[in-house]
Motif scaffolding. Sequence first.
Motif, mmCIF file in Angstrom:
data_model
loop_
_atom_site.group_PDB
_atom_site.id
_atom_site.type_symbol
_atom_site.label_atom_id
_atom_site.label_comp_id
_atom_site.label_asym_id
_atom_site.label_seq_id
_atom_site.Cartn_x
_atom_site.Cartn_y
_atom_site.Cartn_z
ATOM 1 N N THR A 1 -32.169 25.644 11.566
ATOM 2 C CA THR A 1 -32.206 26.875 10.778
ATOM 3 C C THR A 1 -31.029 27.791 11.101
ATOM 4 O O THR A 1 -30.341 28.292 10.200
ATOM 5 C CB THR A 1 -33.522 27.622 11.028
ATOM 6 N N LEU A 2 -30.788 28.015 12.399
ATOM 7 C CA LEU A 2 -29.712 28.917 12.799
ATOM 8 C C LEU A 2 -28.347 28.336 12.457
ATOM 9 O O LEU A 2 -27.454 29.055 11.981
ATOM 10 C CB LEU A 2 -29.815 29.192 14.301
ATOM 11 N N ARG A 3 -28.174 27.033 12.671
ATOM 12 C CA ARG A 3 -26.888 26.407 12.344
ATOM 13 C C ARG A 3 -26.620 26.473 10.839
ATOM 14 O O ARG A 3 -25.490 26.749 10.406
ATOM 15 C CB ARG A 3 -26.883 24.957 12.820
ATOM 16 N N LYS A 4 -27.647 26.241 10.034
ATOM 17 C CA LYS A 4 -27.483 26.290 8.578
ATOM 18 C C LYS A 4 -27.129 27.697 8.119
ATOM 19 O O LYS A 4 -26.231 27.888 7.277
ATOM 20 C CB LYS A 4 -28.771 25.812 7.899
ATOM 21 N N ALA A 5 -27.828 28.707 8.647
ATOM 22 C CA ALA A 5 -27.555 30.090 8.256
ATOM 23 C C ALA A 5 -26.142 30.506 8.635
ATOM 24 O O ALA A 5 -25.443 31.160 7.854
ATOM 25 C CB ALA A 5 -28.577 31.025 8.902
ATOM 26 N N SER A 6 -25.713 30.125 9.827
ATOM 27 C CA SER A 6 -24.362 30.479 10.274
ATOM 28 C C SER A 6 -23.298 29.790 9.429
ATOM 29 O O SER A 6 -22.305 30.405 9.029
ATOM 30 C CB SER A 6 -24.187 30.103 11.749
ATOM 31 N N LYS A 7 -23.509 28.516 9.145
ATOM 32 C CA LYS A 7 -22.530 27.753 8.364
ATOM 33 C C LYS A 7 -22.433 28.291 6.945
ATOM 34 O O LYS A 7 -21.323 28.474 6.393
ATOM 35 C CB LYS A 7 -22.919 26.273 8.358
ATOM 36 N N GLN A 8 -23.575 28.549 6.307
ATOM 37 C CA GLN A 8 -23.570 29.054 4.942
ATOM 38 C C GLN A 8 -22.937 30.441 4.862
ATOM 39 O O GLN A 8 -22.154 30.727 3.949
ATOM 40 C CB GLN A 8 -24.998 29.097 4.392
ATOM 41 N N SER A 9 -23.265 31.301 5.817
ATOM 42 C CA SER A 9 -22.714 32.655 5.809
ATOM 43 C C SER A 9 -21.212 32.635 6.030
ATOM 44 O O SER A 9 -20.457 33.383 5.388
ATOM 45 C CB SER A 9 -23.403 33.509 6.876
ATOM 46 N N SER A 10 -20.745 31.777 6.927
ATOM 47 C CA SER A 10 -19.320 31.685 7.196
ATOM 48 C C SER A 10 -18.558 31.215 5.957
ATOM 49 O O SER A 10 -17.509 31.779 5.595
ATOM 50 C CB SER A 10 -19.063 30.727 8.364
ATOM 51 N N ALA A 11 -19.076 30.182 5.287
ATOM 52 C CA ALA A 11 -18.425 29.680 4.076
ATOM 53 C C ALA A 11 -18.450 30.730 2.964
ATOM 54 O O ALA A 11 -17.465 30.907 2.231
ATOM 55 C CB ALA A 11 -19.108 28.399 3.609
ATOM 56 N N PHE A 12 -19.557 31.445 2.852
ATOM 57 C CA PHE A 12 -19.684 32.475 1.822
ATOM 58 C C PHE A 12 -18.665 33.593 2.045
ATOM 59 O O PHE A 12 -18.006 34.049 1.096
ATOM 60 C CB PHE A 12 -21.105 33.039 1.846
ATOM 61 N N GLU A 13 -18.527 34.044 3.287
ATOM 62 C CA GLU A 13 -17.574 35.108 3.589
ATOM 63 C C GLU A 13 -16.146 34.672 3.269
ATOM 64 O O GLU A 13 -15.363 35.444 2.693
ATOM 65 C CB GLU A 13 -17.686 35.499 5.061
ATOM 66 N N GLY A 14 -15.797 33.451 3.655
ATOM 67 C CA GLY A 14 -14.458 32.967 3.374
ATOM 68 C C GLY A 14 -14.159 32.946 1.887
ATOM 69 O O GLY A 14 -13.073 33.373 1.447
ATOM 70 N N ASP A 15 -15.115 32.479 1.079
ATOM 71 C CA ASP A 15 -14.919 32.448 -0.367
ATOM 72 C C ASP A 15 -14.913 33.856 -0.966
ATOM 73 O O ASP A 15 -14.193 34.120 -1.940
ATOM 74 C CB ASP A 15 -16.015 31.608 -1.025
ATOM 75 N N PHE A 16 -15.705 34.739 -0.386
ATOM 76 C CA PHE A 16 -15.776 36.098 -0.911
ATOM 77 C C PHE A 16 -14.434 36.813 -0.783
ATOM 78 O O PHE A 16 -13.957 37.450 -1.730
ATOM 79 C CB PHE A 16 -16.857 36.897 -0.177
#
Length: 238
Positions: free
Chosen positions: A57-72
Amino acid sequence: MSLAMPAVGAMGAVTANAAISPLHLFLQADIVVKGVMIGLLLASIWTWAMIIGFSFTLRKASKQSSAFEGDFWKAEDIDRFYEARGKAEFPAAKVMAAGVSEWRRSTAQKVIDRDGTRDRLHTAMNSTIASEVDRLSDRLNILATIGSVAPFVGLFGTVWGIMRAFTAIAAEQQSSLAVVAPGIAEALFATAIGLFAAIPAVIAYNRFSHGINRLETRLSRFADGFYSTLSRELEAQR
């Protein structure tokens, strides 16, 4: 005679190993110590299930948030990016959604209160960060509880086993090792199971707390950057 002695020694070793095996120690324990052992084993299974599940759960949340920020930060149009990806169910997307929603409500009025809008944007995004952190860390208190309580539960089994050992001494009216060893072995085994449940729980709690703190810091930086972007846009409003 010389051929028989090794066989006797081997049989003695096998018997001794069987006598101190975990299964034998459990079977020869009384109902109280058995209850302690079963409870600690269940706590250990629960701990490892939480460790495995929360790690994903924590790894998925961190990975998704990191990718989202980069694209944002690469996006040229915030509204278009929000419509495309702003409604996802992970922390960074929710922080952005909170900021955009508050921005649209505050700037929909004819007269825009710039200071009030800034305060509401800051509050909305920080509240979302706090909610996401609370959601992720909701079950960490279970690991903390197991880590702090399991050694004492094991100690209770230890005390009970030693009490049985002394009771056996009184009943047999002798203090030979054969009389006291079973109770002491059960006691030490209960302690070992308590530590087996507690040590992974404490380590996992500390590591997960550190991971959640890092994610919270990342979300706060993202919220600050997004807040600055909206603040500059607010200055351009007439």
